[in-house]
Design a protein around this motif. Structure first.
Motif, short mmCIF file in Angstrom:
data_model
loop_
_atom_site.label_atom_id
_atom_site.label_comp_id
_atom_site.label_asym_id
_atom_site.label_seq_id
_atom_site.Cartn_x
_atom_site.Cartn_y
_atom_site.Cartn_z
N ALA A 1 -1.64 17.70 -27.76
CA ALA A 1 -2.94 18.14 -28.28
C ALA A 1 -4.03 17.10 -28.00
CB ALA A 1 -2.85 18.42 -29.78
N VAL A 2 -3.69 15.84 -28.20
CA VAL A 2 -4.67 14.76 -27.94
C VAL A 2 -4.96 14.68 -26.45
CG1 VAL A 2 -5.04 12.26 -28.05
CG2 VAL A 2 -4.09 13.47 -30.03
N SER A 3 -3.92 14.82 -25.61
CA SER A 3 -4.12 14.82 -24.16
C SER A 3 -5.06 15.94 -23.74
CB SER A 3 -2.79 14.98 -23.43
OG SER A 3 -1.96 13.87 -23.64
N ALA A 4 -4.85 17.12 -24.30
CA ALA A 4 -5.70 18.27 -23.97
C ALA A 4 -7.14 18.03 -24.40
CB ALA A 4 -5.15 19.54 -24.61
N ALA A 5 -7.32 17.40 -25.57
CA ALA A 5 -8.68 17.13 -26.07
C ALA A 5 -9.41 16.13 -25.19
CB ALA A 5 -8.62 16.62 -27.51
N LEU A 6 -8.66 15.31 -24.47
CA LEU A 6 -9.26 14.29 -23.61
C LEU A 6 -9.36 14.72 -22.15
CD1 LEU A 6 -7.55 11.18 -25.17
CD2 LEU A 6 -10.02 11.49 -24.95
N LYS A 7 -9.00 15.96 -21.86
CA LYS A 7 -9.04 16.44 -20.48
C LYS A 7 -10.45 16.27 -19.91
CE LYS A 7 -7.44 20.08 -17.56
NZ LYS A 7 -6.36 20.99 -17.40
N GLY A 8 -10.52 15.70 -18.72
CA GLY A 8 -11.81 15.47 -18.08
C GLY A 8 -12.41 14.11 -18.40
N ASN A 9 -11.83 13.40 -19.37
CA ASN A 9 -12.34 12.07 -19.70
C ASN A 9 -11.82 11.08 -18.66
OD1 ASN A 9 -11.93 9.31 -20.97
ND2 ASN A 9 -13.18 10.29 -22.54
N PRO A 10 -12.72 10.33 -18.00
CA PRO A 10 -12.27 9.43 -16.93
C PRO A 10 -11.31 8.34 -17.42
CG PRO A 10 -14.65 9.21 -17.31
CD PRO A 10 -14.17 10.34 -18.16
N GLU A 11 -11.50 7.87 -18.65
CA GLU A 11 -10.58 6.86 -19.19
C GLU A 11 -9.19 7.43 -19.38
OE1 GLU A 11 -11.89 4.01 -22.29
OE2 GLU A 11 -13.74 5.20 -22.22
N MET A 12 -9.12 8.73 -19.72
CA MET A 12 -7.82 9.34 -19.96
C MET A 12 -6.99 9.37 -18.69
SD MET A 12 -5.74 10.50 -22.04
CE MET A 12 -4.28 11.52 -22.15
N GLU A 13 -7.64 9.55 -17.55
CA GLU A 13 -6.90 9.55 -16.29
C GLU A 13 -6.18 8.22 -16.09
OE1 GLU A 13 -7.64 10.21 -11.52
OE2 GLU A 13 -9.12 10.98 -12.94
N ALA A 14 -6.88 7.13 -16.38
CA ALA A 14 -6.27 5.80 -16.25
C ALA A 14 -5.12 5.63 -17.25
CB ALA A 14 -7.32 4.72 -16.47
N VAL A 15 -5.31 6.13 -18.46
CA VAL A 15 -4.26 6.05 -19.48
C VAL A 15 -3.03 6.85 -19.05
CG1 VAL A 15 -3.66 6.73 -21.85
CG2 VAL A 15 -5.81 5.55 -21.39
N GLN A 16 -3.24 8.03 -18.46
CA GLN A 16 -2.12 8.85 -18.01
C GLN A 16 -1.37 8.17 -16.86
OE1 GLN A 16 -4.36 12.52 -17.48
NE2 GLN A 16 -3.24 13.45 -19.18
N HIS A 17 -2.09 7.53 -15.95
CA HIS A 17 -1.43 6.79 -14.87
C HIS A 17 -0.59 5.64 -15.43
CE1 HIS A 17 -3.07 9.00 -11.56
NE2 HIS A 17 -4.32 8.73 -11.88
N GLU A 18 -1.17 4.94 -16.39
CA GLU A 18 -0.45 3.84 -17.04
C GLU A 18 0.80 4.35 -17.74
OE1 GLU A 18 -1.16 1.02 -20.96
OE2 GLU A 18 -2.92 1.65 -19.81
N SER A 19 0.67 5.48 -18.43
CA SER A 19 1.80 6.07 -19.14
C SER A 19 2.90 6.48 -18.17
CB SER A 19 1.32 7.28 -19.94
OG SER A 19 2.40 7.90 -20.58
N LEU A 20 2.52 7.13 -17.07
CA LEU A 20 3.50 7.53 -16.07
C LEU A 20 4.21 6.31 -15.50
CD1 LEU A 20 4.88 9.65 -14.29
CD2 LEU A 20 2.94 9.46 -12.72
N ASP A 21 3.47 5.26 -15.21
CA ASP A 21 4.08 4.03 -14.69
C ASP A 21 5.08 3.45 -15.68
OD1 ASP A 21 2.59 4.23 -12.37
OD2 ASP A 21 1.11 2.72 -12.96
N ASN A 22 4.71 3.46 -16.96
CA ASN A 22 5.60 2.91 -17.99
C ASN A 22 6.89 3.73 -18.12
OD1 ASN A 22 3.89 0.78 -18.64
ND2 ASN A 22 2.83 1.94 -20.22
#
Length: 198
Positions: free
Chosen positions: A109-130
């Motif tokens: 739900a939080v991911s969906a609320a942040l869709k389109g946020n440029p910072e969220m893209e970086a957070v998702q990349h970091e999460s995938l890497d982790n």
């Protein structure tokens, strides 16, 4: 509304605010979470909340990071308790992956609320890497493949896991079937596995 609240150290206050934010998301969804509603629910003044998070996206990003970290910690704990076989490690990874979807729906739900946020893209990349790093480290002892090949296969498996989670969320597959499918994909990618830790 300003209230008198117990003075907490900054770190403890941030944790309290994130606990309260999570409770709001659970009861009202992300639409119910704003800096104002958080201040009211936590019994603190608005400037305290603004000082910690700055903006609503800042709050949502902090909450996402916290939930993501909790999920990784749960996976790491489950791996420590797993039997030392490739199939068991694959099963634990798969089960923990889908437990997140059922035990922590707030993360989606939080991911969906942040869709389109440029910072969220970086957070998702970091999460995938982790997640990739965690998974690859757990699986490497069971594979005859090199570390980079295992890492790339983990990236692919996580993509498959995301697709299976979408099927699960649509009610098109059971959790047990999703876990079985992902376990098979993980195990099938471990060429040269030994089955036991050396």
């Amino acid at each position: 509304m300003a209230t008198t609240s117990t003075r907490l150290p900054k770190r403890a206050r941030r944790e309290q605010l994130l606990d309260t934010a999570l409770a709001i998301v659970r009861s009202q969804g992300t639409d119910g979470l704003t800096l104002v509603t958080l201040a009211e629910a936590a019994g603190v003044s608005r400037p305290i909340v603004y000082d910690h998070f700055g903006t609503r996206p800042g709050l949502l990003l902090a909450l996402h990071r916290r939930l993501d970290e909790r999920h990784r910690t749960a996976i790491a704990q489950a791996l420590q308790e797993a039997a030392a076989t490739a199939d068991e490690v694959a099963r634990v990874l798969s089960t923990a992956y889908f437990d997140c979807a059922t035990d922590m729906p707030e993360l989606s739900a939080v991911s969906a609320a942040l869709k389109g946020n440029p910072e969220m893209e970086a957070v998702q990349h970091e999460s995938l890497d982790n997640y990739t790093e965690l998974m690859a480290a757990a699986l490497l002892p069971y594979s005859g493949l090199g570390p980079e090949t295992v890492r790339l296969r983990c990236v692919g498996v996580l993509g498959a896991g995301e697709a299976l989670a979408a099927e699960l969320n649509r009610g098109r597959v059971s959790t047990d079937d999703a876990v079985t499918a992902l376990t098979g994909l993980i195990s099938g990618g471990l060429d040269g596995r030994t089955g036991q830790r050396p």
